[in-house]
Scaffold this motif. Structure first.
Motif, PDB file in Angstrom:
ATOM      1  N   ILE A 147       0.859  -1.192   0.000  1.00 55.07           N
ATOM      2  CA  ILE A 147       0.000   0.000   0.000  1.00 55.07           C
ATOM      3  C   ILE A 147       0.892   1.238   0.000  1.00 55.07           C
ATOM      4  N   ILE A 148       0.655   2.148  -0.941  1.00 54.05           N
ATOM      5  CA  ILE A 148       1.195   3.508  -0.819  1.00 54.05           C
ATOM      6  C   ILE A 148       0.118   4.273  -0.059  1.00 54.05           C
ATOM      7  N   LYS A 149       0.451   4.672   1.170  1.00 52.32           N
ATOM      8  CA  LYS A 149      -0.553   5.190   2.111  1.00 52.32           C
ATOM      9  C   LYS A 149      -0.983   6.624   1.764  1.00 52.32           C
ATOM     10  N   PRO A 150      -2.101   7.074   2.368  1.00 52.22           N
ATOM     11  CA  PRO A 150      -2.658   8.388   2.019  1.00 52.22           C
ATOM     12  C   PRO A 150      -1.680   9.555   2.149  1.00 52.22           C
ATOM     13  N   ASP A 151      -0.751   9.490   3.111  1.00 54.92           N
ATOM     14  CA  ASP A 151       0.205  10.602   3.263  1.00 54.92           C
ATOM     15  C   ASP A 151       1.079  10.736   2.021  1.00 54.92           C
ATOM     16  N   ALA A 152       1.569   9.598   1.506  1.00 55.22           N
ATOM     17  CA  ALA A 152       2.464   9.624   0.344  1.00 55.22           C
ATOM     18  C   ALA A 152       1.698   9.965  -0.931  1.00 55.22           C
ATOM     19  N   VAL A 153       0.448   9.520  -1.021  1.00 54.67           N
ATOM     20  CA  VAL A 153      -0.372   9.877  -2.188  1.00 54.67           C
ATOM     21  C   VAL A 153      -0.616  11.389  -2.183  1.00 54.67           C
ATOM     22  N   THR A 164      15.661   3.988   1.853  1.00 54.07           N
ATOM     23  CA  THR A 164      14.376   3.298   1.982  1.00 54.07           C
ATOM     24  C   THR A 164      13.215   4.273   1.728  1.00 54.07           C
ATOM     25  N   ILE A 165      12.057   3.693   1.425  1.00 56.88           N
ATOM     26  CA  ILE A 165      10.865   4.508   1.141  1.00 56.88           C
ATOM     27  C   ILE A 165      10.469   5.314   2.372  1.00 56.88           C
ATOM     28  N   ARG A 166      10.494   4.674   3.531  1.00 57.59           N
ATOM     29  CA  ARG A 166      10.035   5.387   4.741  1.00 57.59           C
ATOM     30  C   ARG A 166      11.007   6.478   5.158  1.00 57.59           C
ATOM     31  N   LYS A 167      12.302   6.245   4.939  1.00 53.42           N
ATOM     32  CA  LYS A 167      13.283   7.304   5.241  1.00 53.42           C
ATOM     33  C   LYS A 167      13.017   8.509   4.336  1.00 53.42           C
ATOM     34  N   ALA A 168      12.750   8.230   3.056  1.00 54.77           N
ATOM     35  CA  ALA A 168      12.574   9.312   2.086  1.00 54.77           C
ATOM     36  C   ALA A 168      11.248  10.043   2.270  1.00 54.77           C
ATOM     37  N   PHE A 169      10.181   9.302   2.574  1.00 55.94           N
ATOM     38  CA  PHE A 169       8.842   9.906   2.486  1.00 55.94           C
ATOM     39  C   PHE A 169       7.995   9.785   3.754  1.00 55.94           C
ATOM     40  N   GLY A 170       8.438   9.029   4.751  1.00 54.24           N
ATOM     41  CA  GLY A 170       7.644   8.843   5.965  1.00 54.24           C
ATOM     42  C   GLY A 170       7.797  10.024   6.903  1.00 54.24           C
ATOM     43  N   ALA A 171       6.710  10.370   7.596  1.00 51.67           N
ATOM     44  CA  ALA A 171       6.749  11.492   8.541  1.00 51.67           C
ATOM     45  C   ALA A 171       6.740  11.006   9.985  1.00 51.67           C
ATOM     46  N   GLY A 172       6.186   9.827  10.236  1.00 51.52           N
ATOM     47  CA  GLY A 172       6.074   9.307  11.596  1.00 51.52           C
ATOM     48  C   GLY A 172       5.572   7.884  11.553  1.00 51.52           C
ATOM     49  N   ILE A 173       5.387   7.276  12.731  1.00 50.53           N
ATOM     50  CA  ILE A 173       5.022   5.855  12.784  1.00 50.53           C
ATOM     51  C   ILE A 173       3.679   5.581  12.106  1.00 50.53           C
ATOM     52  N   GLU A 174       2.783   6.569  12.116  1.00 48.40           N
ATOM     53  CA  GLU A 174       1.489   6.380  11.465  1.00 48.40           C
ATOM     54  C   GLU A 174       1.563   6.780   9.991  1.00 48.40           C
ATOM     55  N   ALA A 175       1.987   7.988   9.724  1.00 54.66           N
ATOM     56  CA  ALA A 175       2.136   8.466   8.334  1.00 54.66           C
ATOM     57  C   ALA A 175       3.499   7.998   7.835  1.00 54.66           C
ATOM     58  N   ASN A 176       3.583   6.672   7.579  1.00 54.17           N
ATOM     59  CA  ASN A 176       4.896   6.104   7.237  1.00 54.17           C
ATOM     60  C   ASN A 176       4.961   5.648   5.779  1.00 54.17           C
ATOM     61  N   ALA A 177       4.125   6.241   4.944  1.00 53.66           N
ATOM     62  CA  ALA A 177       4.237   6.176   3.473  1.00 53.66           C
ATOM     63  C   ALA A 177       3.813   4.861   2.822  1.00 53.66           C
ATOM     64  N   CYS A 178       4.042   3.737   3.491  1.00 55.10           N
ATOM     65  CA  CYS A 178       3.789   2.464   2.797  1.00 55.10           C
ATOM     66  C   CYS A 178       3.543   1.330   3.787  1.00 55.10           C
ATOM     67  N   HIS A 179       2.952   0.278   3.255  1.00 49.82           N
ATOM     68  CA  HIS A 179       2.748  -0.975   3.984  1.00 49.82           C
ATOM     69  C   HIS A 179       3.172  -2.118   3.088  1.00 49.82           C
ATOM     70  N   GLY A 180       3.712  -3.172   3.677  1.00 50.70           N
ATOM     71  CA  GLY A 180       4.006  -4.391   2.932  1.00 50.70           C
ATOM     72  C   GLY A 180       3.730  -5.598   3.799  1.00 50.70           C
TER      73      GLY A 180
END
Ligand code: CMP
Length: 139
Positions: free
Chosen positions: A8-14, A101-117
């Motif tokens: 999942i590309i999460k709502p924050d990253a979209v 990594t994707i989360r390093k580049a685009f994640g803001a926090g534990i919840e808004a962490n850009a992606c799921h796998g």
């Protein structure tokens, strides 16, 4: 062994306009995109998807976040795809995620962490058919 994983590309990253960047990282990592689509989850869909976390204190907030906007769900395929995609995503908490990594580049926090796998073959076997039918996957 070639296997499937669910992404999942999460709502924050979209919302931040990062779909293309993340899809490129996935492709560059050699993971094949078997299926992909943009969806805006209902509350029931998000609660069902994260049912394994329903007793956790963050469950309500997690569901609210996941329905706060559209996301991009995909099925990825490759040798050892589950671990390789988890390595590409980085640690759940972006503050602990490695460079590149994707989360390093685009994640803001534990919840808004850009992606799921998916975290294991058993999980992928539940998550892939939760959002995709066989007819939606290329061969
Ligand atoms: P994800 O891989 O989608 O699986 C469950 C999600 O819960 C996780 O990524 C995090 O984004 C989210 N989450 C929110 N708060 C926490 C927390 N305190 N610990 C772990 N995961 C959390």
């Amino acid at each position: 062994m070639s296997e499937l994983t669910f992404s999942i590309i999460k709502p924050d990253a979209v919302k931040a306009g990062k779909i293309g960047d993340i899809m490129k990282m996935i492709s560059d990592a050699g993971l094949k995109i078997k299926a992909t689509k943009m969806i805006h989850m209902t509350q029931a869909q998000a609660e069902g998807f994260y049912a394994v976390h329903k007793e956790r204190p963050f469950f309500g907030e997690l569901v609210e976040f996941m329905i706060s906007g559209p996301c991009v769900v995909s099925v990825l395929e490759g040798e050892d795809a589950i671990k390789r995609y988890r390595d590409l995503m980085g640690a759940t908490n972006p503050n602990e995620a490695a460079e590149g990594t994707i989360r390093k580049a685009f994640g803001a926090g534990i919840e808004a962490n850009a992606c799921h796998g998916s975290d294991a073959p058993e999980t992928a076997a539940i998550e892939v058919p939760y959002f995709f039918s066989n007819l939606e996957m290329v061969n």
